[in-house]
Scaffold this motif. Structure first.
Motif, PDB file in Angstrom:
ATOM      1  N   TRP A  14      18.871  50.640  59.186  1.00 42.34           N
ATOM      2  CA  TRP A  14      20.249  51.105  59.319  1.00 42.34           C
ATOM      3  C   TRP A  14      21.217  50.104  58.685  1.00 42.34           C
ATOM      4  CZ3 TRP A  14      22.517  55.455  59.953  1.00 42.34           C
ATOM      5  CH2 TRP A  14      21.913  56.491  60.679  1.00 42.34           C
ATOM      6  N   ARG A  15      20.966  48.838  58.950  1.00 43.97           N
ATOM      7  CA  ARG A  15      21.852  47.807  58.408  1.00 43.97           C
ATOM      8  C   ARG A  15      21.784  47.780  56.891  1.00 43.97           C
ATOM      9  NH1 ARG A  15      21.360  41.914  58.819  1.00 43.97           N
ATOM     10  NH2 ARG A  15      19.411  42.248  59.941  1.00 43.97           N
ATOM     11  N   VAL A 178      39.163  42.049  44.582  1.00 42.80           N
ATOM     12  CA  VAL A 178      39.063  41.419  45.899  1.00 42.80           C
ATOM     13  C   VAL A 178      37.984  42.099  46.735  1.00 42.80           C
ATOM     14  CG1 VAL A 178      40.275  41.018  48.069  1.00 42.80           C
ATOM     15  CG2 VAL A 178      41.446  40.597  45.893  1.00 42.80           C
ATOM     16  N   LEU A 179      37.975  43.425  46.736  1.00 42.58           N
ATOM     17  CA  LEU A 179      36.964  44.159  47.505  1.00 42.58           C
ATOM     18  C   LEU A 179      35.559  43.875  46.988  1.00 42.58           C
ATOM     19  CD1 LEU A 179      38.725  47.624  47.940  1.00 42.58           C
ATOM     20  CD2 LEU A 179      38.395  45.849  49.673  1.00 42.58           C
ATOM     21  N   THR A 180      35.439  43.676  45.685  1.00 41.44           N
ATOM     22  CA  THR A 180      34.133  43.365  45.110  1.00 41.44           C
ATOM     23  C   THR A 180      33.649  41.995  45.563  1.00 41.44           C
ATOM     24  OG1 THR A 180      34.657  44.712  43.165  1.00 41.44           O
ATOM     25  CG2 THR A 180      32.821  43.174  42.964  1.00 41.44           C
ATOM     26  N   VAL A 181      34.557  41.034  45.604  1.00 42.21           N
ATOM     27  CA  VAL A 181      34.195  39.702  46.096  1.00 42.21           C
ATOM     28  C   VAL A 181      33.745  39.789  47.554  1.00 42.21           C
ATOM     29  CG1 VAL A 181      35.075  37.405  46.649  1.00 42.21           C
ATOM     30  CG2 VAL A 181      35.693  38.494  44.468  1.00 42.21           C
ATOM     31  N   ILE A 182      34.451  40.611  48.343  1.00 43.50           N
ATOM     32  CA  ILE A 182      34.048  40.795  49.742  1.00 43.50           C
ATOM     33  C   ILE A 182      32.661  41.413  49.828  1.00 43.50           C
ATOM     34  CG2 ILE A 182      34.573  42.077  51.860  1.00 43.50           C
ATOM     35  CD1 ILE A 182      37.545  41.787  51.155  1.00 43.50           C
ATOM     36  N   SER A 183      32.378  42.358  48.930  1.00 48.25           N
ATOM     37  CA  SER A 183      31.072  43.021  48.965  1.00 48.25           C
ATOM     38  C   SER A 183      29.942  42.049  48.632  1.00 48.25           C
ATOM     39  CB  SER A 183      31.048  44.213  48.010  1.00 48.25           C
ATOM     40  OG  SER A 183      31.097  43.808  46.654  1.00 48.25           O
ATOM     41  N   ILE A 184      30.230  41.014  47.848  1.00 44.43           N
ATOM     42  CA  ILE A 184      29.219  39.978  47.601  1.00 44.43           C
ATOM     43  C   ILE A 184      28.841  39.304  48.920  1.00 44.43           C
ATOM     44  CG2 ILE A 184      28.773  37.760  46.468  1.00 44.43           C
ATOM     45  CD1 ILE A 184      30.598  38.691  44.189  1.00 44.43           C
ATOM     46  N   GLY A 185      29.858  39.023  49.736  1.00 49.68           N
ATOM     47  CA  GLY A 185      29.590  38.439  51.042  1.00 49.68           C
ATOM     48  C   GLY A 185      28.806  39.374  51.941  1.00 49.68           C
ATOM     49  N   VAL A 186      29.081  40.678  51.843  1.00 49.77           N
ATOM     50  CA  VAL A 186      28.345  41.657  52.644  1.00 49.77           C
ATOM     51  C   VAL A 186      26.861  41.624  52.283  1.00 49.77           C
ATOM     52  CG1 VAL A 186      28.018  44.120  53.084  1.00 49.77           C
ATOM     53  CG2 VAL A 186      30.333  43.161  53.001  1.00 49.77           C
ATOM     54  N   VAL A 187      26.570  41.598  50.982  1.00 49.10           N
ATOM     55  CA  VAL A 187      25.171  41.549  50.541  1.00 49.10           C
ATOM     56  C   VAL A 187      24.513  40.253  51.000  1.00 49.10           C
ATOM     57  CG1 VAL A 187      23.633  41.501  48.536  1.00 49.10           C
ATOM     58  CG2 VAL A 187      25.596  43.036  48.559  1.00 49.10           C
ATOM     59  N   TRP A 189      25.314  38.163  53.582  1.00 49.70           N
ATOM     60  CA  TRP A 189      25.217  37.836  55.000  1.00 49.70           C
ATOM     61  C   TRP A 189      24.915  39.028  55.909  1.00 49.70           C
ATOM     62  CZ3 TRP A 189      29.908  35.338  52.817  1.00 49.70           C
ATOM     63  CH2 TRP A 189      29.631  34.049  52.379  1.00 49.70           C
ATOM     64  N   ALA A 190      25.144  40.240  55.450  1.00 49.25           N
ATOM     65  CA  ALA A 190      24.919  41.403  56.315  1.00 49.25           C
ATOM     66  C   ALA A 190      23.688  42.207  55.911  1.00 49.25           C
ATOM     67  CB  ALA A 190      26.155  42.306  56.315  1.00 49.25           C
ATOM     68  N   THR A 191      23.382  42.237  54.616  1.00 52.64           N
ATOM     69  CA  THR A 191      22.221  42.999  54.155  1.00 52.64           C
ATOM     70  C   THR A 191      20.955  42.170  54.366  1.00 52.64           C
ATOM     71  OG1 THR A 191      23.577  44.063  52.457  1.00 52.64           O
ATOM     72  CG2 THR A 191      21.190  44.219  52.207  1.00 52.64           C
ATOM     73  N   PRO A 192      19.931  42.746  55.004  1.00 52.16           N
ATOM     74  CA  PRO A 192      18.696  41.979  55.235  1.00 52.16           C
ATOM     75  C   PRO A 192      18.040  41.550  53.920  1.00 52.16           C
ATOM     76  CG  PRO A 192      18.726  44.005  56.541  1.00 52.16           C
ATOM     77  CD  PRO A 192      19.875  44.099  55.579  1.00 52.16           C
ATOM     78  N   ASN A 193      17.235  40.532  53.991  1.00 51.47           N
ATOM     79  CA  ASN A 193      16.431  40.108  52.843  1.00 51.47           C
ATOM     80  C   ASN A 193      15.075  40.817  52.887  1.00 51.47           C
ATOM     81  OD1 ASN A 193      18.247  38.118  51.718  1.00 51.47           O
ATOM     82  ND2 ASN A 193      17.767  36.858  53.501  1.00 51.47           N
TER      83      ASN A 193
END
Length: 461
Positions: A14-15, A178-187, A189-193
């Motif tokens: 889900w994450r 700006v939103l793209t830079v935020i999405s880098i952080g999402v990948v 720290w939030a998206t599993p490895n």
């Protein structure tokens, strides 16, 4: 494995699905937000000087570099790692967005749009999502990505004129960055490895087998269709905003035209797609969708006399557009061999990007020399040709694709497993992944004995 409705997504799945859908949506938001306002903005930049051809190039240039970079970046993710390539692509896309925000000439804007398109991360995102999901839930995860893109498109058409009044088009590009830079952080720290990264034939392109896809006339028909759909869409938005301005509507008011049209399109699309999928009427609904987008272009070609006629055309257009956006990937999936589905979708996505570029470039050129009639005449001819091609093509079979992990008991015994499964009622084709770890089944939607297939695979029968 059980049917999708029996398999619950794990928390990590889900994450992965939600975060990567968000990343995909944020990237597409940057493209869609400027779609209804970019042509007017570009026409006012130094260097435009009534050069609608260059305005069209600014509209569609990202499609060219996206088409060129999509496959190489997908292959790079196999070698260097999914997340590293996604970071690279998002950084490139963010850089292009900030360049577009700072562009003070039309030529600079065209160059910035080219940089934006070069950050083509869709193949790498798809590969990462495939790594993070099991075979039995992967199709559902991919559909979440598709849904996020569709909703982003509809929301963007309405938000773009409103946000433009607040921050201007440069502000839209900066917001995208700006939103793209935020999405880098999402990948990060939030998206599993992923524990293991490997080729997933049902989700990723296999360059060595591209020829098999290109020799299939049915798949080529769908590829032409997505090309025609997005070429006509980009050409439409290269010219239509000028028509609304000519009728006395400032660009910040255009959302009042787009909002009802997109809402009607979304509402009408749902029952049509359901009927097509559940009642084996997919071809009929598909042809209706093409007829809607073609009819809208025909009326626009005939004249742009009133705001009401444009609004009605857009409502009909978005009904057809949304139906086609939902049904085309499904038809590709039903037609392609299960172990070539990722390759077929890779070609399909590339042709979509080529269509975006071609629609902007050709639409701008025609607008400069022949005005509105040239643009909408081109769109009409292209869509009527597609309607003819689609009408002559066979209807896709009412099938679904399923993937199952091959248990240890069947490892190295592919042929006996294939023979056992082929005898199950409703199974049309059985294929195996290159590593033998996954069996792909293409089965009829009605009459398929899934329980028997699962028992054979599990070794219980």
């Amino acid at each position: 494995m059980a049917k999708d409705n029996r398999i619950q997504m794990l928390p990590a799945e889900w994450r992965a699905s939600t975060t990567l859908s968000g990343v995909y949506a944020l990237r597409m938001l940057g493209m869609f937000l400027v779609l209804p306002v970019l042509a007017l903005y570009a026409a006012g930049l130094p260097g435009a000087a009534d050069n609608k051809a260059l305005v069209g190039l600014a509209m569609g240039m990202y499609g060219l570099t996206q088409a060129l970079m999509q496959l190489p970046l997908g292959m790079a993710s196999d070698r260097f790692g999914r997340k590293k390539v996604i970071y690279f692509g998002l950084i490139v896309f963010a850089a292009g967005s900030f360049m577009a925000a700072a562009a003070d000439t039309l030529e600079m804007l065209v160059a910035a749009r080219a940089v934006q398109g070069a950050g083509a991360v869709s193949a790498a995102v798809t590969a990462l999502l495939a790594d993070l999901t099991r075979d039995g839930v992967r199709t559902r995860a991919m559909s979440m990505v598709g849904l996020s893109i569709g909703l982003t498109f509809s929301v963007s058409l309405v938000l773009a004129p409103i946000l433009t009044e607040l921050v201007g088009v440069p502000g839209l590009f900066a917001l995208t960055g700006v939103l793209t830079v935020i999405s880098i952080g999402v990948v990060a720290w939030a998206t599993p490895n992923p524990q293991i990264s490997k080729l997933h034939e049902d989700a990723e392109a296999q360059p060595a087998r591209m020829g098999e896809v290109l020799r299939d006339s049915r798949l080529l028909g769908y590829d032409f269709g997505i090309f025609a759909l997005h070429a006509s869409q980009m050409a439409l938005f290269t010219a239509l905003p000028f028509a609304l301005v000519d009728l006395g509507w400032d660009k910040v008011q255009h959302w009042k035209v787009y909002l009802p049209a997109t809402v009607i399109g979304l509402i009408a699309m749902v029952p049509l797609v359901i009927v097509g999928e559940t009642r084996n009427k997919l071809k009929q609904v598909f042809l209706l969708g093409i007829a809607c987008v073609a009819a809208a272009q025909i009326v626009l070609f005939a004249g742009l006399g009133s705001l009401w006629s444009i609004g009605l055309c857009l409502a009909v257009y978005f009904i057809g557009f949304n139906v086609l956006e939902a049904s085309l990937p499904s038809m590709v999936s039903k037609t392609a061999p299960s172990d070539l589905k990722g390759t077929a979708m890779g070609v399909y996505n590339t042709m979509q990007s080529v269509g975006l570029f071609s629609g902007g470039a050709v639409g701008g050129l025609l607008f400069q020399h022949y005005g509105f009639s040239g643009v909408f005449g081109f769109c009409t001819a292209l869509l009527l040709l597609w309607l003819l091609v689609a009408a002559c093509a066979p209807a896709p079979q009412p099938v679904k694709n399923l993937g199952f992990a091959v248990p240890p008991a069947w490892q190295g015994r592919q042929e006996p497993l294939r023979q056992r499964l082929s005898a199950v009622a409703g199974i049309e084709a059985v294929r195996f992944s290159s590593d033998g770890q996954t069996v792909y089944i293409k089965a009829l939607q009605e009459g398929f004995d899934q329980t028997a297939a699962e028992q054979i695979i599990s070794g219980a029968n």
